[in-house]
Design a protein around this motif. Structure first.
Motif, PDB file in Angstrom:
ATOM      1  N   LYS A 236       0.822  -1.212   0.000  1.00  0.00           N
ATOM      2  CA  LYS A 236       0.000   0.000   0.000  1.00  0.00           C
ATOM      3  C   LYS A 236       0.859   1.267   0.000  1.00  0.00           C
ATOM      4  CE  LYS A 236      -3.815  -2.298   2.425  1.00  0.00           C
ATOM      5  NZ  LYS A 236      -4.696  -2.265   3.624  1.00  0.00           N
TER       6      LYS A 236
ATOM      7  N   GLN B 209     -12.656  -9.540 -14.214  1.00  0.00           N
ATOM      8  CA  GLN B 209     -12.192  -9.746 -12.846  1.00  0.00           C
ATOM      9  C   GLN B 209     -10.955  -8.873 -12.626  1.00  0.00           C
ATOM     10  OE1 GLN B 209     -10.746 -13.715 -11.525  1.00  0.00           O
ATOM     11  NE2 GLN B 209     -12.487 -13.668 -10.109  1.00  0.00           N
TER      12      GLN B 209
ATOM     13  N   GLU C 257      -8.109  -7.008  -9.889  1.00  0.00           N
ATOM     14  CA  GLU C 257      -7.457  -7.083  -8.589  1.00  0.00           C
ATOM     15  C   GLU C 257      -6.792  -5.756  -8.266  1.00  0.00           C
ATOM     16  OE1 GLU C 257      -3.820  -9.423  -6.243  1.00  0.00           O
ATOM     17  OE2 GLU C 257      -4.514 -10.137  -8.197  1.00  0.00           O
ATOM     18  N   ASP C 258      -7.043  -5.247  -7.069  1.00  0.00           N
ATOM     19  CA  ASP C 258      -6.371  -4.046  -6.597  1.00  0.00           C
ATOM     20  C   ASP C 258      -4.941  -4.428  -6.215  1.00  0.00           C
ATOM     21  OD1 ASP C 258      -5.324  -1.999  -4.793  1.00  0.00           O
ATOM     22  OD2 ASP C 258      -7.357  -1.203  -4.723  1.00  0.00           O
TER      23      ASP C 258
ATOM     24  N   THR D   1      -4.223  -3.640  -2.357  1.00  0.00           N
ATOM     25  CA  THR D   1      -4.977  -4.310  -1.287  1.00  0.00           C
ATOM     26  C   THR D   1      -5.134  -5.798  -1.524  1.00  0.00           C
ATOM     27  OG1 THR D   1      -7.135  -3.958  -2.348  1.00  0.00           O
ATOM     28  CG2 THR D   1      -6.298  -2.189  -0.906  1.00  0.00           C
TER      29      THR D   1
ATOM     30  N   GLU E 167      -7.520  -7.054  -3.160  1.00  0.00           N
ATOM     31  CA  GLU E 167      -8.956  -7.324  -3.311  1.00  0.00           C
ATOM     32  C   GLU E 167      -9.292  -7.628  -4.773  1.00  0.00           C
ATOM     33  OE1 GLU E 167     -13.312  -5.177  -2.577  1.00  0.00           O
ATOM     34  OE2 GLU E 167     -11.451  -4.059  -2.247  1.00  0.00           O
ATOM     35  N   VAL E 168     -10.044  -8.717  -4.985  1.00  0.00           N
ATOM     36  CA  VAL E 168     -10.453  -9.128  -6.336  1.00  0.00           C
ATOM     37  C   VAL E 168     -11.959  -8.940  -6.469  1.00  0.00           C
ATOM     38  CG1 VAL E 168     -10.539 -11.004  -8.016  1.00  0.00           C
ATOM     39  CG2 VAL E 168      -8.567 -10.789  -6.489  1.00  0.00           C
ATOM     40  N   ARG E 169     -12.382  -8.265  -7.537  1.00  0.00           N
ATOM     41  CA  ARG E 169     -13.821  -8.031  -7.752  1.00  0.00           C
ATOM     42  C   ARG E 169     -14.168  -8.226  -9.212  1.00  0.00           C
ATOM     43  NH1 ARG E 169     -15.250  -2.235  -5.466  1.00  0.00           N
ATOM     44  NH2 ARG E 169     -17.317  -2.885  -6.230  1.00  0.00           N
TER      45      ARG E 169
END
Length: 288
Positions: A158, A222, A224-225, A228, A230-232
């Motif tokens: 981060k 799909q 991914e950040d 972080t 985070e996968v959305r």
């Protein structure tokens, strides 16, 4: 990266960036960032046109002819490079990642400082201070900085610009010339910047990729950040989703530009596709 490959990369960066710093930036850097004042150098005979305020009356009385004091700029300065090593710097849709451009600019600035016999320090940061190299002079010190920029593996992904600025303010007791290199995808660092810029000469160099500004319309994807993890699943066909993404990106960019400008710090923005040489030269000339 093995030692042989690393040394090859360091040498390649040195050849490219040192040539720039020696022939392009050296003079601009010197004229832009002045020394801390003037120090006494010597006395010599008065010549027509000399400033009479610099006459050394004691020496003049002793030799019964006018002598003046000669001063020279107290040149030695300290440059601090604050380099963002968070995961978002490992992005690029052209030939180079943001990280690669940041490394080249950092090396060019370091060699420019070395050329002027200034000290150079390095702070690598993510959302914590990953590495601190205290300011020193010399080519071997600059090469060590380049090695770290090429090889260092951060522990965190981060970004915390506030933390980096506060750390620099803590370790830099005297005034420094600070260059912060990042994509500035962060917020809430205005107070730390205000405090740091009140004492130090700070310039924010934002490196970005044009493709980051807008989300492409390519259906469900799909994502991914990088910072972080985070996968959305994102519906990029949605105009609302794309507009929200673009607005969020612009909000970060505006925050960077407004916060740095209001604090009196310098601002440079350069995409990975642009010539950072022109951007730096233009900035130095405007300030010089």
């Amino acid at each position: 990266m093995d030692t042989k490959e690393l040394l090859k990369k360091v040498r390649k960066i040195e050849i490219k960036t040192r040539r720039l710093s020696d022939h392009v930036f050296g003079g601009e850097y010197h004229s832009t960032f002045k020394g801390r004042g003037m120090t006494f150098s010597e006395v010599r005979n008065y010549q027509f046109g000399d400033d009479v305020r610099n006459i050394d009356w004691n020496v003049t009385a002793r030799y019964n002819e006018p002598y003046i004091k000669v001063f020279e700029e107290e040149r030695e300065l300290t440059m601090m490079l604050l380099v963002d090593v968070s995961a978002s710097e490992n992005f690029g849709t052209s030939k180079q990642f943001k990280k690669d451009i940041i490394t080249e600019i950092s090396a060019t600035l370091a060699f420019s400082a070395m050329h002027n016999n200034d000290k150079i320090g390095l702070i690598l940061f993510s959302d914590k201070i990953e590495l601190y190299i205290p300011p020193k002079k010399g080519r071997f010190h600059v090469l060590r900085i380049i090695r770290e920029l090429l090889e260092f593996t951060p522990q965190n992904k981060k970004t915390n610009i506030d933390e980096a600025l506060r750390f620099m303010s803590g370790v830099s007791k005297k005034r420094v010339i600070a260059f912060m290199l990042s994509d500035f995808m962060d917020a809430n660092y205005d107070q730390a910047l205000k405090i740091a810029a009140n004492k130090h000469d700070i310039t924010g160099i934002r490196i970005y990729d044009q493709k980051e500004a807008e989300m492409p319309n390519i259906g469900f994807v799909q994502m991914e950040d990088a910072e972080t993890g985070e996968v959305r699943l994102i519906n990029t066909k949605s105009k609302q989703v794309r507009n929200q993404y673009a607005a969020s990106y612009l909000e970060r960019v505006d925050y960077f530009q407004n916060t740095f400008s209001k604090s009196g710090a310098g601002v440079i923005s350069s995409s990975v596709d642009e010539s950072y040489v022109k951007k730096l030269l233009g900035y130095f000339k405007r300030r010089g």
